[in-house]
Design an enzyme around this catalytic site. Structure first.
Site, short mmCIF file in Angstrom:
data_model
loop_
_atom_site.label_atom_id
_atom_site.label_comp_id
_atom_site.label_asym_id
_atom_site.label_seq_id
_atom_site.Cartn_x
_atom_site.Cartn_y
_atom_site.Cartn_z
CB SER A 60 -0.96 0.00 1.19
OG SER A 60 -0.30 -0.30 2.39
CG ASP A 74 -3.43 -8.11 8.77
OD1 ASP A 74 -3.99 -7.05 9.14
OD2 ASP A 74 -2.70 -8.19 7.78
CG HIS A 103 -0.85 -5.33 1.94
ND1 HIS A 103 -0.12 -5.18 3.08
CD2 HIS A 103 -0.93 -4.06 1.39
CE1 HIS A 103 0.23 -3.91 3.24
NE2 HIS A 103 -0.25 -3.21 2.23
CG HIS A 139 5.96 -9.01 8.00
ND1 HIS A 139 6.92 -8.18 7.47
CD2 HIS A 139 4.83 -8.27 8.12
CE1 HIS A 139 6.39 -6.99 7.29
NE2 HIS A 139 5.13 -7.01 7.68
NE ARG A 155 2.27 -3.79 12.36
CZ ARG A 155 2.17 -3.91 11.03
NH1 ARG A 155 1.63 -2.93 10.32
NH2 ARG A 155 2.59 -4.98 10.41
#
Ligand SMILES: CC(=O)SCCNC(=O)CCNC(=O)[C@H](O)C(C)(C)COP(=O)(O)OP(=O)(O)OC[C@H]1O[C@@H](n2cnc3c(N)ncnc32)[C@H](O)[C@@H]1OP(=O)(O)O
Ligand SMILES: O=C([O-])CC(=O)C(=O)O
Length: 465
Positions: free
Chosen positions: A272, A403, A302, A348, A357
Site C-alpha cells: 500500500s 492481522d 496484505h 511477514h 502491533r
C-alpha cells in the site's frame, strides 16, 4: 540493517528523528525544533502546514548534503534471486515516516509503539511531538474538512451491498479526485517548488473525508444507511467511531485509537505504501495515488489478511469446536498448509519476530477481554502456529503479524462484519502514506522507474560468457 542504532553514526546524529532528543520531550511542551538544534522556544504553537513550511527547506538541504557525501555509496547488492523474488531485501527506497526493524518491528519517526504511547498526544507528519493544543487544532481542522460532495454520497449509495467494501472505498476515493487542488494547480502550470502545498491540501482533505466515506459504506452495507454527523470539537477516532455507531462505548473508541495508530505506516516497501509512492511519482494526485494503494491493501496477502484471519478462525471453530485441544488445532493448521493455503495472520516479508502491533493488541485484549473465547483461540494459535510453520520449513517468519489479532478485538465489541475490516486498515494507512506523499513532492522525488530484465537477458549475462 536499519535499526535503532542506525540513528547514530560515528557518534553524530544523522536524521531529524535523531535530532529529537528523547528525555527532553517529557520535560517541555509545546516544543519547537529548528534544524539540528533542539528546544528553541516555547511559543504559540504553529499549525502543521506552517511547521512543514519551515522544515521542508531544512530537509531539502539535509538530503542535498547526504547525497553529496554518500551518494556514490552502495546500499547492497542486487542479485538475480532478488529480481525474481519480489525485490525482497533490495534497499531501494527512502521513506521518512517510519522504519521497520526485522526484530523490533515498526518505529514511527524513531519511536517504537510503546514509546509513542508514552510521549505522544498524537503523532503528526513532521517527525516532531505535537503539543495537546496542536493536536486539538489539527482535530478541529480535520473535522472542518470532513464533508463529502453529494455526488460521492450518491455514488456510494448506489453501490450494491454485494460489492466488497474495499471496492466501494477505492471507487469513492477515486471520485473525490473531482476536487483535487493538485490536479487543478498542475493544469494551471504551477511551479514544481509549490507542488507540496497542493498535495498538502489534498492529503488533508482526503484524510478528513475518509471517516465519512468509510462510515457511509458501513452504514449502507450493514446498517440503516443513516450517517450520523461529525462533531467538530471531537477527535478523528471518536468521530469515526460515532459514524460507525460505536462512540458510546469508550473502550471501543480507545481500541479504534490504537487501531488507527498502529496501522498507519510500515515503512515504504509494503504494497500500500509503495503503490502510493509509485502512482504519486507520476504526479497523479493524492486521491488517485491512494485509491490505487487501497486496491493493493485489498489483497489477501496484505491488508485483507485481517478479514481472512477471522474467516479462517470461524471455519476452524466450525470444524473443531470452540475449545479444541492443542493437538486438534495443530492438525487443523497442518491441514491448511497441506491444502496449499497460507495460514493468514502469520509470516511477514521483513519482520522476523512477533509483530509489536500484534503485541500491542494482545495487551489491549488482556486488559479488556481476557476471557473472551475468540481471544483464547487466538492465544492458543499463538502457541501452536509458529511451531507448525517452523516444522513445515518454508516460512521465513513463523510469528504472527498485525492481522492475526485485529479482527477478534472488533468482534468482541460487536463490529462483526469481517469484510469491512480492511476498510478500517485503509483509513489508518492514509495517515502514513499521504504524509510521505507530501514529503515526496516537497523533496522533489522523481518518477519511479526501476530497470527490468528478461530471463533471456539474465541467461545471456550469466551463462554465455
Ligand atoms: C499488513 C500486512 O500486510 S501483514 C501480512 C498479512 N498477510 C498474511 O498474514 C498472509 C499470510 N502470510 C503470507 O502469505 C506471507 O508470510 C507474506 C505474504 C506476509 C510474506 O510473504 P514472503 O515474504 O514471500 O514470505 P516467505 O519468504 O516467508 O515465504 C516463503 C514461503 O513460505 C510461505 N509462507 C509464508 N507465510 C506463510 C504462512 N503464513 N502460511 C503458509 N505459508 C507461508 C510462502 O507462501 C512461501 O511459499 P512458496 O515458497 O511456496 O512461495
Ligand atoms: O510491511 C509489510 O510488508 C506489510 C505490513 O505489515 C504493513 O504494510 O503493515
Amino acid at each position: 540493517m536499519v535499526g535503532r542504532g542506525a540513528r547514530y553514526q560515528g557518534g553524530r546524529k544523522v536524521s531529524l528523528t535523531a535530532v529529537i532528543y528523547k528525555p527532553a520531550l517529557k520535560q517541555v511542551s509545546p516544543i519547537s525544533f529548528t534544524g539540528t538544534s533542539r528546544l528553541l522556544h516555547v511559543s504559540k504553537p504553529k499549525t502543521l502546514k506552517e511547521r512543514l513550511q519551515e522544515l521542508i527547506p531544512e530537509k531539502q538541504d539535509e538530503i542535498k548534503r547526504v547525497k553529496k557525501e554518500h551518494g556514490a555509496k552502495s546500499l547492497g547488492n542486487v542479485t538475480v534471486d532478488m529480481a525474481y523474488g519480489g525485490m525482497r531485501g533490495i534497499k531501494g527506497l527512502i521513506w521518512e515516516g517510519s522504519v521497520l526493524d526485522p526484530d523490533e518491528g515498526i518505529e514511527f519517526r524513531g519511536y517504537t509503539i510503546n514509546e509513542c504511547r508514552e510521549i505522544l498526544p498524537k503523532a503528526d507528519a513532521t517527525g516532531e511531538v505535537p503539543s495537546k493544543e496542536q493536536v486539538r487544532a489539527l482535530s478541529a481542522e480535520l473535522a472542518a474538512r470532513s464533508a463529502i460532495p453529494s455526488f460521492v454520497e450518491d455514488l456510494i449509495d448506489r453501490c450494491p451491498n454485494t460489492l466488497h467494501p474495499m471496492s466501494q472505498f477505492s471507487l469513492a476515493v477515486t471520485a473525490l479526485q473531482h476536487d483535487s487542488n493538485f490536479a487543478k494547480a498542475y493544469q494551471t502550470g504551477v511551479n514544481k517548488s509549490e507542488y507540496w502545498l497542493y498535495m498538502y491540501e489534498d492529503a488533508m482533505d482526503l484524510i478528513s473525508k475518509l471517516p465519512n466515506v468509510a462510515g457511509r459504506i458501513y452504514r449502507n452495507v450493514y446498517k440503516d444507511g443513516k450517517v450520523p454527523p461529525i462533531e467538530p470539537d471531537k477527535d478523528y477516532s471518536y468521530n469515526f467511531a460515532k459514524i460507525l455507531g460505536y462512540a458510546d462505548n469508550k473502550d471501543f473508541v480507545e481500541l479504534l485509537r490504537l487501531y488507527l495508530t498502529i496501522h498507519s505506516d510500515h515503512e515504504g516497501g509494503n504494497v500500500s505504501a509503495h503503490t502510493t509512492r509509485l502512482v504519486g511519482s507520476a504526479l497523479s494526485d493524492p486521491f488517485l495515488a491512494f485509491s490505487a494503494s487501497l486496491n493493493g491493501l485489498a489483497g489477501p496477502l496484505h491488508g485483507l489478511a485481517n478479514q481472512e484471519v477471522v474467516r479462517w478462525i470461524f471455519q476452524m471453530k466450525d470444524a473443531i469446536g470452540e475449545s479444541p485441544s492443542d493437538e486438534t488445532v495443530k492438525e487443523y493448521v497442518w491441514n491448511t498448509l497441506k491444502s496449499g493455503k497460507v495460514v493468514p495472520g502469520y509470516g511477514h516479508a521483513v519482520l522476523r519476530k512477533t509483530d509489536p502491533r500484534y503485541a500491542a493488541q494482545r495487551e489491549f485484549a488482556l486488559k479488556h477481554l481476557p476471557n473472551d473465547p475468540l481471544f483464547k483461540l487466538v492465544s492458543q494459535l499463538y502457541n501452536i502456529v509458529p511451531g507448525v510453520l517452523l516444522e513445515h520449513g518454508k516460512t521465513k517468519n513463523p510469528w504472527p503479524n498485525v492481522d492475526a489479532h485485529s479482527g477478534i478485538l472488533l468482534q468482541y465489541f460487536g463490529l462483526v462484519e469481517q469484510n469491512y475490516y480492511t476498510v478500517l486498515f485503509g483509513v489508518s494507512r492514509s495517515l502514513g502514506v499521504l504524509s510521505q506523499l507530501i514529503w515526496d513532492r516537497a523533496l522533489g522525488f522523481p518518477i519511479e522507474r526501476p530497470k527490468s530484465y528478461s530471463t533471456e537477458l539474465i541467461k545471456k549475462m550469466f551463462e554465455e560468457h
